[in-house]
Design an enzyme around this catalytic site. Structure first.
Site, PDB file in Angstrom:
ATOM      1  N   ASP A 296      20.235  18.583  23.635  1.00 32.89           N
ATOM      2  CA  ASP A 296      20.487  19.930  24.193  1.00 32.89           C
ATOM      3  C   ASP A 296      19.282  20.832  23.965  1.00 32.89           C
ATOM      4  O   ASP A 296      18.820  21.535  24.863  1.00 32.89           O
ATOM      5  CB  ASP A 296      21.787  20.530  23.626  1.00 32.89           C
ATOM      6  CG  ASP A 296      21.887  20.455  22.111  1.00 32.89           C
ATOM      7  OD1 ASP A 296      21.074  19.746  21.466  1.00 32.89           O
ATOM      8  OD2 ASP A 296      22.792  21.113  21.550  1.00 32.89           O
TER       9      ASP A 296
ATOM     10  N   TYR B 276      24.928   3.222  30.072  1.00 31.08           N
ATOM     11  CA  TYR B 276      24.943   2.630  31.409  1.00 31.08           C
ATOM     12  C   TYR B 276      25.489   1.205  31.380  1.00 31.08           C
ATOM     13  O   TYR B 276      26.029   0.720  32.370  1.00 31.08           O
ATOM     14  CB  TYR B 276      23.527   2.589  32.003  1.00 31.08           C
ATOM     15  CG  TYR B 276      23.105   3.839  32.723  1.00 31.08           C
ATOM     16  CD1 TYR B 276      23.183   5.083  32.110  1.00 31.08           C
ATOM     17  CD2 TYR B 276      22.615   3.777  34.024  1.00 31.08           C
ATOM     18  CE1 TYR B 276      22.773   6.224  32.766  1.00 31.08           C
ATOM     19  CE2 TYR B 276      22.207   4.910  34.689  1.00 31.08           C
ATOM     20  CZ  TYR B 276      22.286   6.128  34.055  1.00 31.08           C
ATOM     21  OH  TYR B 276      21.890   7.252  34.722  1.00 31.08           O
TER      22      TYR B 276
ATOM     23  N   ASP C 163      14.695  14.144  35.268  1.00 34.78           N
ATOM     24  CA  ASP C 163      14.843  15.002  36.454  1.00 34.78           C
ATOM     25  C   ASP C 163      14.368  16.423  36.152  1.00 34.78           C
ATOM     26  O   ASP C 163      13.695  17.057  36.964  1.00 34.78           O
ATOM     27  CB  ASP C 163      16.309  15.058  36.920  1.00 34.78           C
ATOM     28  CG  ASP C 163      16.607  14.047  38.030  1.00 34.78           C
ATOM     29  OD1 ASP C 163      15.900  13.025  38.106  1.00 34.78           O
ATOM     30  OD2 ASP C 163      17.542  14.292  38.820  1.00 34.78           O
TER      31      ASP C 163
ATOM     32  N   ASP D 296      17.714   9.828  31.882  1.00 26.64           N
ATOM     33  CA  ASP D 296      18.037  10.090  33.285  1.00 26.64           C
ATOM     34  C   ASP D 296      18.011  11.593  33.538  1.00 26.64           C
ATOM     35  O   ASP D 296      17.401  12.077  34.495  1.00 26.64           O
ATOM     36  CB  ASP D 296      19.430   9.512  33.595  1.00 26.64           C
ATOM     37  CG  ASP D 296      19.859   9.771  35.030  1.00 26.64           C
ATOM     38  OD1 ASP D 296      19.036   9.551  35.931  1.00 26.64           O
ATOM     39  OD2 ASP D 296      21.007  10.197  35.234  1.00 26.64           O
TER      40      ASP D 296
ATOM     41  N   LYS E  24      21.097  12.577  19.969  1.00 25.24           N
ATOM     42  CA  LYS E  24      22.174  13.510  19.632  1.00 25.24           C
ATOM     43  C   LYS E  24      22.732  13.080  18.267  1.00 25.24           C
ATOM     44  O   LYS E  24      23.931  12.824  18.102  1.00 25.24           O
ATOM     45  CB  LYS E  24      23.233  13.484  20.753  1.00 25.24           C
ATOM     46  CG  LYS E  24      24.310  14.547  20.643  1.00 25.24           C
ATOM     47  CD  LYS E  24      23.828  15.966  20.892  1.00 25.24           C
ATOM     48  CE  LYS E  24      24.928  16.974  20.612  1.00 25.24           C
ATOM     49  NZ  LYS E  24      24.459  18.382  20.641  1.00 25.24           N
TER      50      LYS E  24
END
Ligand code: IPM
Ligand code: MG
Length: 360
Positions: free
Chosen positions: A226, A143, A254, A250, A194
């Protein structure tokens, strides 16, 4: 002795002002009940600030925030401002506030309430008892990393660039918050990265692993992002506390939120090393239902509870609010987003009124 707190209110856009109005009444009532004095100051952010001042985060807003004990934010954004250049968009105001106040730790609980299990899209046995805390790094990673931008290459092509970067100290400070959060919860921490592909993630994993020596009471595990996304919908009860970087957090927050059936129920806290925190619902500004008295104010109300617990150290007041929310749900009151058969459908204001009764 009466304790006093200065609170900056940022109602923002869309349904923001409606859910903030309900929450303000709740806070006033809790204050008079527990002898807490709140001074409220309203400030502009997001689209509302763009319309009034030309920018999404006026300097006065940042100043008001810095001078307060805690900040309660509703939601920002809407179709109207979606086509503005990036530096003028509501989202840029939100990111500017996170950076400006140094809010590097974002706590996003996803707790399934027994009253709302049937609102989840997953089977009862999968979600019953789910209680996850996502600790998302909020002021670093892709970000904010540099270089960023759209550049023209030698061949005249455009090339869009963002940079995912973390330093040792950025990883360590969010790591500490996460380990300490896990200590206060179920004692399990899953770090998500990751590292099979990204160097930045390998550093993340190495630092978090090294830190675990200081937290022998926390059981640390690691997952690739993942796999973590898959495990969250496969068997969410395996998770207690999750720590991850800005972008992965982020996305995963959700997904975790939706396990509970309604993103309209979830609060969050953004905290810095010192200074005031920002407390806000996980959901957005829902411009499609703004001004129709249909919004669910409960995530905003629960954000006020989080503010009292994590920002102002008033656990008793937080408990009182949380208990009242459970009580109105037990009484069968539901806004449209969590409506179920046999329940009583109420609007935003009416939900506020039954909450005030429950508080009294
Ligand atoms: C969130 C939101 C924000 C983010 C947007 C609105 C900038 O999605 O708080 O999760 O990406 O952090
Ligand atoms: Mg998001």
């Amino acid at each position: 002795m009466t304790q006093s707190f200065r609170i900056t209110l940022l109602p923002g856009d869309g349904i923001g002002p409606e859910i903030m109005a309900v929450t303000l009444d709740v806070l006033k009532q809790v204050g008079s009940k527990l002898d807490l004095e709140f001074t409220f100051q309203e400030a502009l952010i997001g689209g509302a600030a763009i319309d009034a001042t030309g920018g999404p985060l006026p300097e006065e807003t940042l100043t008001a925030c810095r001078e307060s004990d805690a900040i309660l934010l509703a939601a920002i954004g809407g179709y109207k401002w979606d086509t503005l250049p990036r530096e003028l968009r509501p989202e840029t105001g939100l990111l500017g506030m996170r950076a400006g106040l140094g809010l590097f730790a974002n706590l996003r609980p996803a707790t399934i309430l027994p009253q709302l299990i049937d609102a989840s899209s997953l089977k009862r046995e999968v979600v019953e008892g789910v209680d996850i805390m996502v600790v998302r790094e909020l002021t670093g990673g892709i970000y904010f990393g540099k270089p960023k931008g759209v550049f023209t290459t030698e061949t005249g092509e455009q090339r869009g660039v963002n940079t995912m970067a973390y330093t040792d100290s950025e990883i360590d400070r969010i790591g500490r918050v996460a380990f300490e959060t896990a200590q206060k919860r179920g004692g399990k921490l899953c770090s998500v990265d990751k590292a099979n592909v990204l160097e930045v993630s390998q550093l993340w994993r190495d630092r978090i692993t090294a830190m675990s020596a200081d937290y022998s009471d926390v059981e640390l595990s690691h997952l690739y992002v993942d796999n973590a996304a898959m495990q969250l919908v496969r068997w969410p009860k395996q998770f207690d506390t999750i720590v991850t970087g800005n972008l992965f957090g982020d996305i995963l927050s959700d997904a975790a939120a939706m396990l509970t059936g309604s993103i309209g129920m979830l609060p969050s806290a953004s905290l810095g090393a010192d200074g005031p925190g920002v407390f806000e619902p996980v959901h957005g500004s829902a411009p499609d239902i703004a001004g129709q008295d249909k919004a669910n104010p409960l995530a905003q109300v629960l954000s006020a509870a989080m503010m009292l617990r994590y920002g102002l150290n008033q656990p008793q007041a937080a408990d009182l609010i949380e208990t009242s929310v459970l009580s109105v749900l037990d009484q069968g009151y539901r806004t449209g987003d969590i409506m179920a058969e046999g329940a009583t459908l109420v609007g935003c204001q009416a939900m506020g009124e039954v909450l005030l009764k429950a508080l009294a």
